[in-house]
Structures are given as C-alpha cells and as structure tokens.
Design an enzyme around this catalytic site. Structure first.
Site, short mmCIF file in Angstrom:
data_model
loop_
_atom_site.label_atom_id
_atom_site.label_comp_id
_atom_site.label_asym_id
_atom_site.label_seq_id
_atom_site.Cartn_x
_atom_site.Cartn_y
_atom_site.Cartn_z
N ASP A 1 0.84 -1.20 0.00
CA ASP A 1 0.00 0.00 0.00
C ASP A 1 0.88 1.26 0.00
O ASP A 1 0.87 2.03 0.94
CB ASP A 1 -0.95 0.00 1.22
CG ASP A 1 -0.20 0.02 2.55
OD1 ASP A 1 0.97 -0.43 2.60
OD2 ASP A 1 -0.77 0.49 3.55
N ASP B 1 7.05 1.21 1.79
CA ASP B 1 6.71 0.25 0.72
C ASP B 1 7.57 0.51 -0.51
O ASP B 1 8.00 -0.42 -1.19
CB ASP B 1 5.24 0.38 0.30
CG ASP B 1 4.26 0.15 1.43
OD1 ASP B 1 3.69 -0.93 1.51
OD2 ASP B 1 4.06 1.09 2.20
N ASN C 1 -2.08 2.97 3.58
CA ASN C 1 -1.42 4.25 3.82
C ASN C 1 -2.19 5.40 3.16
O ASN C 1 -2.17 6.52 3.65
CB ASN C 1 0.02 4.23 3.30
CG ASN C 1 0.93 3.42 4.21
OD1 ASN C 1 0.78 3.44 5.43
ND2 ASN C 1 1.88 2.71 3.62
N THR D 1 2.80 -6.00 2.90
CA THR D 1 3.34 -4.93 3.74
C THR D 1 2.30 -3.85 4.03
O THR D 1 2.64 -2.73 4.39
CB THR D 1 4.58 -4.30 3.08
OG1 THR D 1 4.21 -3.77 1.80
CG2 THR D 1 5.69 -5.32 2.91
N PHE E 1 -0.56 -0.45 12.86
CA PHE E 1 -1.43 0.11 11.82
C PHE E 1 -1.99 -0.95 10.87
O PHE E 1 -3.20 -1.03 10.67
CB PHE E 1 -0.67 1.18 11.03
CG PHE E 1 -1.46 1.75 9.89
CD1 PHE E 1 -2.38 2.77 10.11
CD2 PHE E 1 -1.30 1.27 8.60
CE1 PHE E 1 -3.13 3.29 9.06
CE2 PHE E 1 -2.04 1.79 7.54
CZ PHE E 1 -2.95 2.80 7.78
N ASN E 2 -1.12 -1.76 10.25
CA ASN E 2 -1.60 -2.70 9.23
C ASN E 2 -2.62 -3.68 9.77
O ASN E 2 -3.61 -4.01 9.10
CB ASN E 2 -0.42 -3.49 8.63
CG ASN E 2 0.43 -2.66 7.70
OD1 ASN E 2 0.01 -1.61 7.22
ND2 ASN E 2 1.65 -3.11 7.45
N HIS F 1 10.04 0.31 8.05
CA HIS F 1 9.32 -0.92 8.39
C HIS F 1 9.32 -1.97 7.28
O HIS F 1 9.78 -3.10 7.46
CB HIS F 1 7.84 -0.59 8.70
CG HIS F 1 7.61 0.43 9.74
ND1 HIS F 1 7.65 0.14 11.09
CD2 HIS F 1 7.32 1.76 9.65
CE1 HIS F 1 7.40 1.24 11.78
NE2 HIS F 1 7.18 2.22 10.93
#
Length: 312
Positions: free
Chosen positions: A11, A16, A40, A124, A165-166, A241
């Site tokens: 995303d 990413d 995102n 991701t 978050f994810n 990340h």
C-alpha cells in the site's frame, strides 16, 4: 541460482517504496505480480504510487488493483505520516503505464495455480487482499510456501498501545491469515523500530548518484520528518518498516527470530487489532509464526543500499 517466486501485496507508502526497490534491486526474486491494497492512502493513490515506483526503477511487473476497504470496517489512512498522495517526494516520475486487467484476488489465484513451485507472498499493508484470496480459494493455500509480512507487534502498537497500523486497519483479515496454517514470518514494530534510517544513511543513498538513489533519499527525507517530530525516543532515526519483510527472505541471519503462536484480537474493547504473540509459550500451543524481534541495522541498510545501487 533459481529465483524465488514472489507476489508482493502493498500500500505504497514511503517504506513500501523502499521495499519495492529492495525486492527488485536485489535480483533474487521472480516477482510475478504486485497487488495493491488501500492502507497508507486510498486505493486510487496507493495504486498510482506503485506504478510510479515501478516506472522509476524501470521494472516491468504487472500491478493489480485490490481491496478498496477492509473486510468489515471503514478505511483508515496514514496521511499524517505519508502525506496527501501517500508518497510525497519531489523526484518521482509521472505514471505512464496502466494497471493490469483483473483483480488482485484473481491474479493471486492464477499465479499460485499455475506456478511450478510454491509461491511466497509478501504483504506490507493491511491483509485484506490476502484474506479475501484465502476465503475465495481455500484449495490453493497449500501452494503458498510462506507469507513474510510486515505488521503487528509483540509488546507494542502505534495505533493503540498494542495494535499496529496494518493489523488495526483490518483485524478480521489478519486473523484469517494468522489462522490459515501457512508458514508466516512476522516483522512487527519490535523489530522495525530497530530498523532505523538516520540522516547519514539518507546522505549515503543520495551519493549513489542514480535516479533511484536520489528518489530513495527524497522519500526517506520526507518520511523522517514525521518520526523526528513524533518519535523522539528514536533519537533522529525513522523506522523503515516494510523492507524488513523482503530483507528476511534475502538473509534471515540479519534478524533474530523466535517461533511463537500468534492470533489477532478482533473484539477487544481496548485491544482490537493487537497481535497476541505468545512470546513466553504461556498457552503451550504449536507456533504458527516466526516472529522477528531484533535486527542488525547496519547489515539491513547495506542490503537496501546495494539493491538501490543496482537500479537505474
């Protein structure tokens, strides 16, 4: 050496973008497709961002439109960290290519079904696309070698005290994935908050002198502002990340991991979206996830640097 068959579900998102640069630049993977989820930013923006990055690095990989929103919840975006476009940076090209025809779910199913070997999936972002695929094609899950994902946390969160978050964006999807029986590697906040990029690293990338190095530096410059303002405990570092999920596949020895049983809380009053990691084996249940909790930061940054150096 035969390249590992990969589907990347993302995303984009600044981290990413660096993940895609690493995945392509390392030249170790046969990347069959990139599927895009909202996360995102909205689907329209994350799809455009994926196409921008592939245009930048001159990678001919099909990109498929995925889920517009979580399975059962409203969409949450991270514009506070990634900006209005989801990928604010001054050096990205105008998109001149179109996404591939068909949906992300159909594409994953076709690739997995037709592959001569097992396929590895690298998510991701929120896990909506992967959960939807598993629900729609349960007969194909045994053809997936592994899921190496960025998400969750052992002892911390960033949306709530315990939810990352994810996973928080679509906890029901995450619960489906973690309970799928597919081998999983989880790179959550406990390791990604040690996968830090500092200004000296950004300058090092810019000094490469190619367009990908300049773009990587610009992306990390923008992304770092949020971390320097809101995560002073990281002492000037920004958590990179998403590349962790690819880096583990390239060289697991860069990480410290532990096999653990992991499930996802979907109904908690204070804990919805938390990955419940049985780090001390309290439940005495069979581990379903290889959980990363430490990283060799210098080796990680060098891995990304060398990959970006090989790109245009």
């Amino acid at each position: 050496m035969k390249k590992r068959a990969l589907i990347i579900d993302c995303d984009p998102g600044h981290d990413d973008a660096l993940m895609l640069m690493l995945a392509v630049g390392c030249d170790l993977f046969d990347i069959k497709a990139i599927t895009v989820s909202a996360g995102n930013q909205t689907q329209e923006k994350t799809l455009s961002n994926a196409l921008k990055i592939l245009t930048l690095i001159e990678a001919d990989i099909p990109v498929y439109r995925g889920a517009e929103k979580p399975l059962f919840r409203d969409l949450i975006v991270a514009d506070y960290a990634h900006g209005e476009t989801g990928l604010n940076a001054p050096s990205l090209p105008v998109v001149t290519r179109e996404p591939a025809q068909g949906s992300a779910i159909e594409a994953i199913a076709k690739i997995v079904k037709e592959a001569n070997e097992g396929v590895t999936i690298v998510p991701t972002g929120p896990l909506t696309n992967i959960a939807t695929f598993l629900l729609a094609y349960p007969d194909l899950k045994n053809r997936i070698d592994r899921i190496s994902l960025m998400g969750g946390g052992i002892f911390r969160g960033n949306m709530t005290p315990l939810a990352e978050f994810n996973i928080y964006c679509d906890p029901e999807a995450a619960a489906i994935v973690f309970n799928s029986g597919i081998p999983i590697t989880m790179c959550g906040l406990d390791v990604t908050h040690k996968a830090l990029v500092y200004q000296k690293d950004i300058d090092h990338f810019r000094a490469i002198g190619n367009k990908s190095g300049n773009a990587a530096a610009d992306l990390m410059d923008f992304f770092s502002v949020y971390y320097r303002e809101h995560h002073t405990e990281l002492e000037g570092g920004a958590a990179l990340h998403d590349p962790c999920a690819i880096a583990w596949l390239i060289n697991p020895s860069v990480f410290a991991t532990k096999p653990c049983y992991v499930d996802v809380e979907t109904k908690g009053e204070l804990t919805t979206g938390a990955t419940v990691v049985d780090f001390y084996n309290t439940l005495q249940r069979k581990p379903n996830t290889e959980v990363a909790d430490n990283i060799n930061r210098e080796a990680y940054m060098e891995m990304i640097y060398q990959a970006v150096k090989r790109l245009p």
